[in-house]
Motif scaffolding. Sequence first.
Motif, PDB file in Angstrom:
ATOM      1  N   MET A  13       0.824  -1.206   0.000  1.00  0.00           N
ATOM      2  CA  MET A  13       0.000   0.000   0.000  1.00  0.00           C
ATOM      3  C   MET A  13       0.861   1.260   0.000  1.00  0.00           C
ATOM      4  SD  MET A  13      -3.113  -0.813   2.546  1.00  0.00           S
ATOM      5  CE  MET A  13      -4.249  -2.123   2.208  1.00  0.00           C
ATOM      6  N   GLY A  14       0.570   2.151  -0.948  1.00  0.00           N
ATOM      7  CA  GLY A  14       1.288   3.414  -1.031  1.00  0.00           C
ATOM      8  C   GLY A  14       2.693   3.314  -1.583  1.00  0.00           C
ATOM      9  N   LYS A  15       3.066   2.155  -2.096  1.00  0.00           N
ATOM     10  CA  LYS A  15       4.425   1.943  -2.592  1.00  0.00           C
ATOM     11  C   LYS A  15       4.411   1.556  -4.064  1.00  0.00           C
ATOM     12  CE  LYS A  15       5.980   0.677   1.955  1.00  0.00           C
ATOM     13  NZ  LYS A  15       6.449  -0.366   2.833  1.00  0.00           N
ATOM     14  N   ARG A  16       5.597   1.354  -4.603  1.00  0.00           N
ATOM     15  CA  ARG A  16       5.745   0.869  -5.968  1.00  0.00           C
ATOM     16  C   ARG A  16       6.204  -0.580  -5.915  1.00  0.00           C
ATOM     17  NH1 ARG A  16       5.494   4.399 -10.171  1.00  0.00           N
ATOM     18  NH2 ARG A  16       5.106   6.533  -9.529  1.00  0.00           N
ATOM     19  N   VAL A  17       5.821  -1.329  -6.937  1.00  0.00           N
ATOM     20  CA  VAL A  17       6.156  -2.747  -6.968  1.00  0.00           C
ATOM     21  C   VAL A  17       6.802  -3.124  -8.299  1.00  0.00           C
ATOM     22  CG1 VAL A  17       4.383  -3.491  -5.332  1.00  0.00           C
ATOM     23  CG2 VAL A  17       3.800  -3.299  -7.741  1.00  0.00           C
ATOM     24  N   ASN A  18       7.597  -4.172  -8.242  1.00  0.00           N
ATOM     25  CA  ASN A  18       8.125  -4.824  -9.437  1.00  0.00           C
ATOM     26  C   ASN A  18       7.297  -6.086  -9.590  1.00  0.00           C
ATOM     27  OD1 ASN A  18      10.177  -2.871  -9.507  1.00  0.00           O
ATOM     28  ND2 ASN A  18      11.457  -4.107  -8.178  1.00  0.00           N
ATOM     29  N   VAL A  19       6.816  -6.352 -10.802  1.00  0.00           N
ATOM     30  CA  VAL A  19       5.937  -7.502 -10.999  1.00  0.00           C
ATOM     31  C   VAL A  19       6.381  -8.347 -12.184  1.00  0.00           C
ATOM     32  CG1 VAL A  19       3.954  -6.280 -10.017  1.00  0.00           C
ATOM     33  CG2 VAL A  19       4.277  -6.294 -12.485  1.00  0.00           C
ATOM     34  N   ARG A  20       6.048  -9.626 -12.125  1.00  0.00           N
ATOM     35  CA  ARG A  20       6.173 -10.533 -13.264  1.00  0.00           C
ATOM     36  C   ARG A  20       4.744 -10.879 -13.656  1.00  0.00           C
ATOM     37  NH1 ARG A  20       9.839 -13.995 -11.763  1.00  0.00           N
ATOM     38  NH2 ARG A  20      11.384 -13.087 -13.129  1.00  0.00           N
ATOM     39  N   LEU A  21       4.396 -10.616 -14.903  1.00  0.00           N
ATOM     40  CA  LEU A  21       3.054 -10.919 -15.380  1.00  0.00           C
ATOM     41  C   LEU A  21       2.953 -12.392 -15.756  1.00  0.00           C
ATOM     42  CD1 LEU A  21       2.419  -7.790 -17.626  1.00  0.00           C
ATOM     43  CD2 LEU A  21       1.840  -8.123 -15.208  1.00  0.00           C
ATOM     44  N   ALA A  22       1.736 -12.871 -15.905  1.00  0.00           N
ATOM     45  CA  ALA A  22       1.502 -14.270 -16.258  1.00  0.00           C
ATOM     46  C   ALA A  22       2.147 -14.634 -17.589  1.00  0.00           C
ATOM     47  CB  ALA A  22       0.005 -14.560 -16.290  1.00  0.00           C
ATOM     48  N   ASN A  23       2.326 -13.657 -18.486  1.00  0.00           N
ATOM     49  CA  ASN A  23       2.956 -13.930 -19.781  1.00  0.00           C
ATOM     50  C   ASN A  23       4.478 -13.930 -19.691  1.00  0.00           C
ATOM     51  OD1 ASN A  23       3.768 -11.242 -19.763  1.00  0.00           O
ATOM     52  ND2 ASN A  23       2.328 -10.587 -21.321  1.00  0.00           N
ATOM     53  N   GLY A  24       5.032 -13.728 -18.479  1.00  0.00           N
ATOM     54  CA  GLY A  24       6.470 -13.785 -18.261  1.00  0.00           C
ATOM     55  C   GLY A  24       7.193 -12.458 -18.319  1.00  0.00           C
ATOM     56  N   SER A  25       6.526 -11.400 -18.764  1.00  0.00           N
ATOM     57  CA  SER A  25       7.199 -10.101 -18.850  1.00  0.00           C
ATOM     58  C   SER A  25       7.325  -9.462 -17.468  1.00  0.00           C
ATOM     59  CB  SER A  25       6.472  -9.166 -19.824  1.00  0.00           C
ATOM     60  OG  SER A  25       5.185  -8.860 -19.360  1.00  0.00           O
ATOM     61  N   LEU A  26       8.338  -8.616 -17.321  1.00  0.00           N
ATOM     62  CA  LEU A  26       8.598  -7.919 -16.063  1.00  0.00           C
ATOM     63  C   LEU A  26       8.217  -6.459 -16.201  1.00  0.00           C
ATOM     64  CD1 LEU A  26      12.124  -9.342 -15.231  1.00  0.00           C
ATOM     65  CD2 LEU A  26       9.950 -10.020 -14.237  1.00  0.00           C
ATOM     66  N   ARG A  27       7.735  -5.877 -15.131  1.00  0.00           N
ATOM     67  CA  ARG A  27       7.454  -4.443 -15.088  1.00  0.00           C
ATOM     68  C   ARG A  27       7.971  -3.940 -13.756  1.00  0.00           C
ATOM     69  NH1 ARG A  27       2.145  -1.178 -17.001  1.00  0.00           N
ATOM     70  NH2 ARG A  27       2.993   0.845 -16.490  1.00  0.00           N
ATOM     71  N   THR A  28       8.743  -2.860 -13.783  1.00  0.00           N
ATOM     72  CA  THR A  28       9.338  -2.341 -12.545  1.00  0.00           C
ATOM     73  C   THR A  28       8.787  -0.962 -12.215  1.00  0.00           C
ATOM     74  OG1 THR A  28      11.199  -1.393 -13.757  1.00  0.00           O
ATOM     75  CG2 THR A  28      11.472  -3.619 -12.918  1.00  0.00           C
ATOM     76  N   GLY A  29       8.745  -0.679 -10.919  1.00  0.00           N
ATOM     77  CA  GLY A  29       8.336   0.633 -10.440  1.00  0.00           C
ATOM     78  C   GLY A  29       6.889   0.984 -10.684  1.00  0.00           C
ATOM     79  N   TRP A  30       6.013   0.007 -10.713  1.00  0.00           N
ATOM     80  CA  TRP A  30       4.591   0.220 -10.967  1.00  0.00           C
ATOM     81  C   TRP A  30       3.902   0.609  -9.661  1.00  0.00           C
ATOM     82  CZ3 TRP A  30       1.596  -4.197 -13.859  1.00  0.00           C
ATOM     83  CH2 TRP A  30       0.529  -3.658 -14.561  1.00  0.00           C
ATOM     84  N   PRO A  31       3.060   1.669  -9.649  1.00  0.00           N
ATOM     85  CA  PRO A  31       2.328   2.007  -8.421  1.00  0.00           C
ATOM     86  C   PRO A  31       1.411   0.849  -8.015  1.00  0.00           C
ATOM     87  CG  PRO A  31       2.090   3.752 -10.070  1.00  0.00           C
ATOM     88  CD  PRO A  31       2.746   2.594 -10.743  1.00  0.00           C
ATOM     89  N   ALA A  32       1.456   0.473  -6.761  1.00  0.00           N
ATOM     90  CA  ALA A  32       0.630  -0.631  -6.267  1.00  0.00           C
ATOM     91  C   ALA A  32      -0.822  -0.214  -6.073  1.00  0.00           C
ATOM     92  CB  ALA A  32       1.191  -1.163  -4.955  1.00  0.00           C
ATOM     93  N   ASP A  33      -1.040   1.075  -5.800  1.00  0.00           N
ATOM     94  CA  ASP A  33      -2.409   1.576  -5.652  1.00  0.00           C
ATOM     95  C   ASP A  33      -2.429   3.049  -6.047  1.00  0.00           C
ATOM     96  OD1 ASP A  33      -0.960   2.522  -3.478  1.00  0.00           O
ATOM     97  OD2 ASP A  33      -2.460   2.020  -1.989  1.00  0.00           O
ATOM     98  N   GLY A  34      -3.636   3.607  -6.117  1.00  0.00           N
ATOM     99  CA  GLY A  34      -3.767   5.009  -6.522  1.00  0.00           C
ATOM    100  C   GLY A  34      -3.833   5.160  -8.037  1.00  0.00           C
TER     101      GLY A  34
END
Length: 56
Positions: A13-34
Motif C-alpha cells: 500500500m502506497g508503494k511501488r512494486v516490481n511484478v512478473r506478469l503471467a505472460n512472463g514479462s517484467l514491469r518495474t516501479g509500478w504504483p501498487a495503488d492510486g
Amino acid sequence: MKPNPGHLPAEAMGKRVNVRLANGSLRTGWPADGRGACRWTIEHSPFDIAEYEVAA
C-alpha cells in the motif's frame, strides 16, 4: 518474488512494486495503488500479475 494474492497486499500500500506478469514479462516501479496502479485481481489473463515484490 511473492505470488499475487489476488488483492492489494498490505505491505505494498502506497508503494511501488516490481511484478512478473503471467505472460512472463517484467514491469518495474509500478504504483501498487492510486492513480495508474496495477490490477491485482486474477482474471486468468496473460496480463495478470503472477508475482510481485515491493520496490526498494
